[in-house]
Design a protein around this motif. Sequence first.
Motif, PDB file in Angstrom:
ATOM      1  N   VAL A   1     -47.457-101.716 -56.107  1.00 28.86           N
ATOM      2  CA  VAL A   1     -47.840-102.261 -57.420  1.00 28.86           C
ATOM      3  C   VAL A   1     -46.878-103.342 -57.891  1.00 28.86           C
ATOM      4  O   VAL A   1     -47.220-104.132 -58.758  1.00 28.86           O
ATOM      5  N   GLN A   2     -45.676-103.388 -57.318  1.00 32.08           N
ATOM      6  CA  GLN A   2     -44.710-104.410 -57.701  1.00 32.08           C
ATOM      7  C   GLN A   2     -44.982-105.733 -56.998  1.00 32.08           C
ATOM      8  O   GLN A   2     -44.522-106.766 -57.453  1.00 32.08           O
ATOM      9  N   SER A   3     -45.705-105.697 -55.892  1.00 32.98           N
ATOM     10  CA  SER A   3     -45.902-106.928 -55.141  1.00 32.98           C
ATOM     11  C   SER A   3     -47.329-107.455 -55.165  1.00 32.98           C
ATOM     12  O   SER A   3     -47.557-108.610 -54.858  1.00 32.98           O
ATOM     13  N   MET A   4     -48.304-106.626 -55.524  1.00 33.42           N
ATOM     14  CA  MET A   4     -49.681-107.126 -55.504  1.00 33.42           C
ATOM     15  C   MET A   4     -50.300-107.114 -56.897  1.00 33.42           C
ATOM     16  O   MET A   4     -49.957-106.298 -57.734  1.00 33.42           O
ATOM     17  N   LEU A   5     -51.216-108.066 -57.111  1.00 33.01           N
ATOM     18  CA  LEU A   5     -51.838-108.257 -58.414  1.00 33.01           C
ATOM     19  C   LEU A   5     -53.347-108.234 -58.251  1.00 33.01           C
ATOM     20  O   LEU A   5     -53.887-108.872 -57.339  1.00 33.01           O
ATOM     21  N   GLN A   6     -54.022-107.498 -59.133  1.00 31.09           N
ATOM     22  CA  GLN A   6     -55.483-107.495 -59.092  1.00 31.09           C
ATOM     23  C   GLN A   6     -55.986-108.850 -59.584  1.00 31.09           C
ATOM     24  O   GLN A   6     -55.651-109.297 -60.674  1.00 31.09           O
ATOM     25  N   VAL A   7     -56.810-109.496 -58.740  1.00 34.22           N
ATOM     26  CA  VAL A   7     -57.308-110.835 -59.074  1.00 34.22           C
ATOM     27  C   VAL A   7     -58.822-110.865 -59.207  1.00 34.22           C
ATOM     28  O   VAL A   7     -59.396-111.910 -59.502  1.00 34.22           O
ATOM     29  N   GLY A   8     -59.470-109.744 -58.992  1.00 34.09           N
ATOM     30  CA  GLY A   8     -60.927-109.693 -59.082  1.00 34.09           C
ATOM     31  C   GLY A   8     -61.455-108.400 -58.493  1.00 34.09           C
ATOM     32  O   GLY A   8     -60.747-107.392 -58.451  1.00 34.09           O
ATOM     33  N   THR A   9     -62.695-108.467 -58.018  1.00 36.58           N
ATOM     34  CA  THR A   9     -63.330-107.297 -57.401  1.00 36.58           C
ATOM     35  C   THR A   9     -64.001-107.739 -56.102  1.00 36.58           C
ATOM     36  O   THR A   9     -64.234-108.928 -55.876  1.00 36.58           O
ATOM     37  N   TRP A  10     -64.334-106.755 -55.264  1.00 43.13           N
ATOM     38  CA  TRP A  10     -65.016-107.060 -54.003  1.00 43.13           C
ATOM     39  C   TRP A  10     -66.487-107.358 -54.286  1.00 43.13           C
ATOM     40  O   TRP A  10     -67.129-106.677 -55.065  1.00 43.13           O
ATOM     41  N   SER A  11     -67.010-108.364 -53.625  1.00 47.16           N
ATOM     42  CA  SER A  11     -68.417-108.748 -53.820  1.00 47.16           C
ATOM     43  C   SER A  11     -69.348-107.975 -52.884  1.00 47.16           C
ATOM     44  O   SER A  11     -70.546-107.901 -53.128  1.00 47.16           O
TER      45      SER A  11
ATOM     46  N   LYS B   1     -51.284-110.339 -52.620  1.00 48.09           N
ATOM     47  CA  LYS B   1     -49.833-110.169 -52.668  1.00 48.09           C
ATOM     48  C   LYS B   1     -49.163-111.257 -51.837  1.00 48.09           C
ATOM     49  O   LYS B   1     -49.612-111.570 -50.736  1.00 48.09           O
ATOM     50  N   PRO B   2     -48.108-111.862 -52.391  1.00 47.53           N
ATOM     51  CA  PRO B   2     -47.351-112.854 -51.633  1.00 47.53           C
ATOM     52  C   PRO B   2     -46.405-112.159 -50.660  1.00 47.53           C
ATOM     53  O   PRO B   2     -45.937-111.044 -50.921  1.00 47.53           O
ATOM     54  N   ASN B   3     -46.161-112.806 -49.540  1.00 48.44           N
ATOM     55  CA  ASN B   3     -45.255-112.273 -48.519  1.00 48.44           C
ATOM     56  C   ASN B   3     -44.147-113.286 -48.274  1.00 48.44           C
ATOM     57  O   ASN B   3     -44.418-114.430 -47.935  1.00 48.44           O
ATOM     58  N   LEU B   4     -42.901-112.854 -48.447  1.00 46.53           N
ATOM     59  CA  LEU B   4     -41.729-113.707 -48.230  1.00 46.53           C
ATOM     60  C   LEU B   4     -40.868-113.095 -47.154  1.00 46.53           C
ATOM     61  O   LEU B   4     -40.662-111.889 -47.137  1.00 46.53           O
ATOM     62  N   LYS B   5     -40.355-113.933 -46.298  1.00 47.25           N
ATOM     63  CA  LYS B   5     -39.351-113.493 -45.340  1.00 47.25           C
ATOM     64  C   LYS B   5     -38.305-114.583 -45.281  1.00 47.25           C
ATOM     65  O   LYS B   5     -38.619-115.760 -45.369  1.00 47.25           O
ATOM     66  N   TRP B   6     -37.055-114.191 -45.088  1.00 48.56           N
ATOM     67  CA  TRP B   6     -35.959-115.160 -45.089  1.00 48.56           C
ATOM     68  C   TRP B   6     -36.136-116.210 -44.005  1.00 48.56           C
ATOM     69  O   TRP B   6     -35.789-117.358 -44.182  1.00 48.56           O
ATOM     70  N   ASP B   7     -36.657-115.824 -42.852  1.00 46.77           N
ATOM     71  CA  ASP B   7     -36.699-116.747 -41.724  1.00 46.77           C
ATOM     72  C   ASP B   7     -38.018-117.491 -41.598  1.00 46.77           C
ATOM     73  O   ASP B   7     -38.179-118.320 -40.715  1.00 46.77           O
ATOM     74  N   ASP B   8     -38.995-117.211 -42.431  1.00 44.11           N
ATOM     75  CA  ASP B   8     -40.292-117.885 -42.356  1.00 44.11           C
ATOM     76  C   ASP B   8     -40.328-119.072 -43.292  1.00 44.11           C
ATOM     77  O   ASP B   8     -39.700-119.086 -44.336  1.00 44.11           O
TER      78      ASP B   8
ATOM     79  N   GLU C   1     -50.651-116.648 -60.002  1.00 47.85           N
ATOM     80  CA  GLU C   1     -50.456-115.452 -60.845  1.00 47.85           C
ATOM     81  C   GLU C   1     -49.794-114.334 -60.028  1.00 47.85           C
ATOM     82  O   GLU C   1     -48.921-113.622 -60.531  1.00 47.85           O
ATOM     83  N   ALA C   2     -50.215-114.183 -58.771  1.00 50.49           N
ATOM     84  CA  ALA C   2     -49.622-113.149 -57.909  1.00 50.49           C
ATOM     85  C   ALA C   2     -48.145-113.445 -57.652  1.00 50.49           C
ATOM     86  O   ALA C   2     -47.317-112.523 -57.633  1.00 50.49           O
ATOM     87  N   MET C   3     -47.796-114.722 -57.488  1.00 49.36           N
ATOM     88  CA  MET C   3     -46.392-115.080 -57.283  1.00 49.36           C
ATOM     89  C   MET C   3     -45.566-114.766 -58.529  1.00 49.36           C
ATOM     90  O   MET C   3     -44.455-114.231 -58.423  1.00 49.36           O
ATOM     91  N   THR C   4     -46.098-115.084 -59.701  1.00 49.88           N
ATOM     92  CA  THR C   4     -45.387-114.796 -60.949  1.00 49.88           C
ATOM     93  C   THR C   4     -45.189-113.291 -61.117  1.00 49.88           C
ATOM     94  O   THR C   4     -44.103-112.825 -61.482  1.00 49.88           O
ATOM     95  N   HIS C   5     -46.244-112.513 -60.828  1.00 44.65           N
ATOM     96  CA  HIS C   5     -46.174-111.049 -60.909  1.00 44.65           C
ATOM     97  C   HIS C   5     -45.095-110.518 -59.955  1.00 44.65           C
ATOM     98  O   HIS C   5     -44.274-109.669 -60.322  1.00 44.65           O
ATOM     99  N   TYR C   6     -45.078-111.033 -58.735  1.00 42.52           N
ATOM    100  CA  TYR C   6     -44.100-110.614 -57.727  1.00 42.52           C
ATOM    101  C   TYR C   6     -42.682-110.914 -58.214  1.00 42.52           C
ATOM    102  O   TYR C   6     -41.803-110.051 -58.151  1.00 42.52           O
TER     103      TYR C   6
ATOM    104  N   THR D   1     -37.017-114.574 -54.681  1.00 40.30           N
ATOM    105  CA  THR D   1     -38.341-114.649 -55.287  1.00 40.30           C
ATOM    106  C   THR D   1     -39.174-115.773 -54.686  1.00 40.30           C
ATOM    107  O   THR D   1     -38.673-116.597 -53.920  1.00 40.30           O
ATOM    108  N   CYS D   2     -40.430-115.808 -55.090  1.00 39.85           N
ATOM    109  CA  CYS D   2     -41.335-116.892 -54.685  1.00 39.85           C
ATOM    110  C   CYS D   2     -40.800-118.231 -55.182  1.00 39.85           C
ATOM    111  O   CYS D   2     -40.905-119.243 -54.482  1.00 39.85           O
ATOM    112  N   ALA D   3     -40.217-118.248 -56.370  1.00 42.20           N
ATOM    113  CA  ALA D   3     -39.653-119.488 -56.913  1.00 42.20           C
ATOM    114  C   ALA D   3     -38.536-120.001 -56.004  1.00 42.20           C
ATOM    115  O   ALA D   3     -38.423-121.209 -55.774  1.00 42.20           O
ATOM    116  N   ASP D   4     -37.712-119.097 -55.467  1.00 47.29           N
ATOM    117  CA  ASP D   4     -36.664-119.500 -54.522  1.00 47.29           C
ATOM    118  C   ASP D   4     -37.274-120.121 -53.270  1.00 47.29           C
ATOM    119  O   ASP D   4     -36.794-121.130 -52.755  1.00 47.29           O
TER     120      ASP D   4
END
Length: 198
Positions: A11-21, A54-61, A95-100, A162-165
């Motif tokens: 719940v700390q990394s993913m944000l609800q952005v809608g529903t499945w169609s 959810k955004p995914n960050l890795k130091w080496d990517d 929005e997901a990046m800000t939430h993360y 963070t995503c901002a970094d």
Amino acid sequence: MFKSIPGRRAVQSMLQVGTWSVNLPVALPAKRRNSGETINLNPHRQAGAPAYIKPNLKWDDFGISFTVCDKLSSCANARYINLRPGWTLQQARAEAMTHYDENEEERVREYNFKLVTCWARARLLNVLYAVGNNAEDDVVNGRPIGRCEIVEDTDRLVKPYTCADKLDEMSTLLAEAQRITVGRPLLRERLKIRAPRA
């Protein structure tokens, strides 16, 4: 004493952005899929259930990758999302990046605060023990010495990433690439010479 920072919760990394169609296929490991057992639909993957990014960050990517998933973090395709009214996929990702970032900074701040509090408490108890024992010979610079030397390992403090970094890193990389390109005009001239004429 705290061994390391607790892991990030979903719940700390993913944000609800809608529903499945549509009803999505059941997300199962290959071993269970190939066993032939009857598989019931997962309610969290049916049409109308919440869809997350959810955004995914890795130091080496390089960059930030985004995963579209259900509430149990099973991946799906973004084309099956009905986004919130007025949202675009880019806005949903932003929005997901800000939430993360907000949750990551809170998670790190909480860990660092608990660690520093633990160190302060240990120092206080150490001094109170020395004062309580009235040790006349255990005095350095007018302060009583406790049972043991308290040493804080400040390397254990965590800096939030963070995503901002990551976006700052990407903008630096882009500026460097543009500087190199401008600094090597001969390469562009050679490419113009090689280009077929229309």
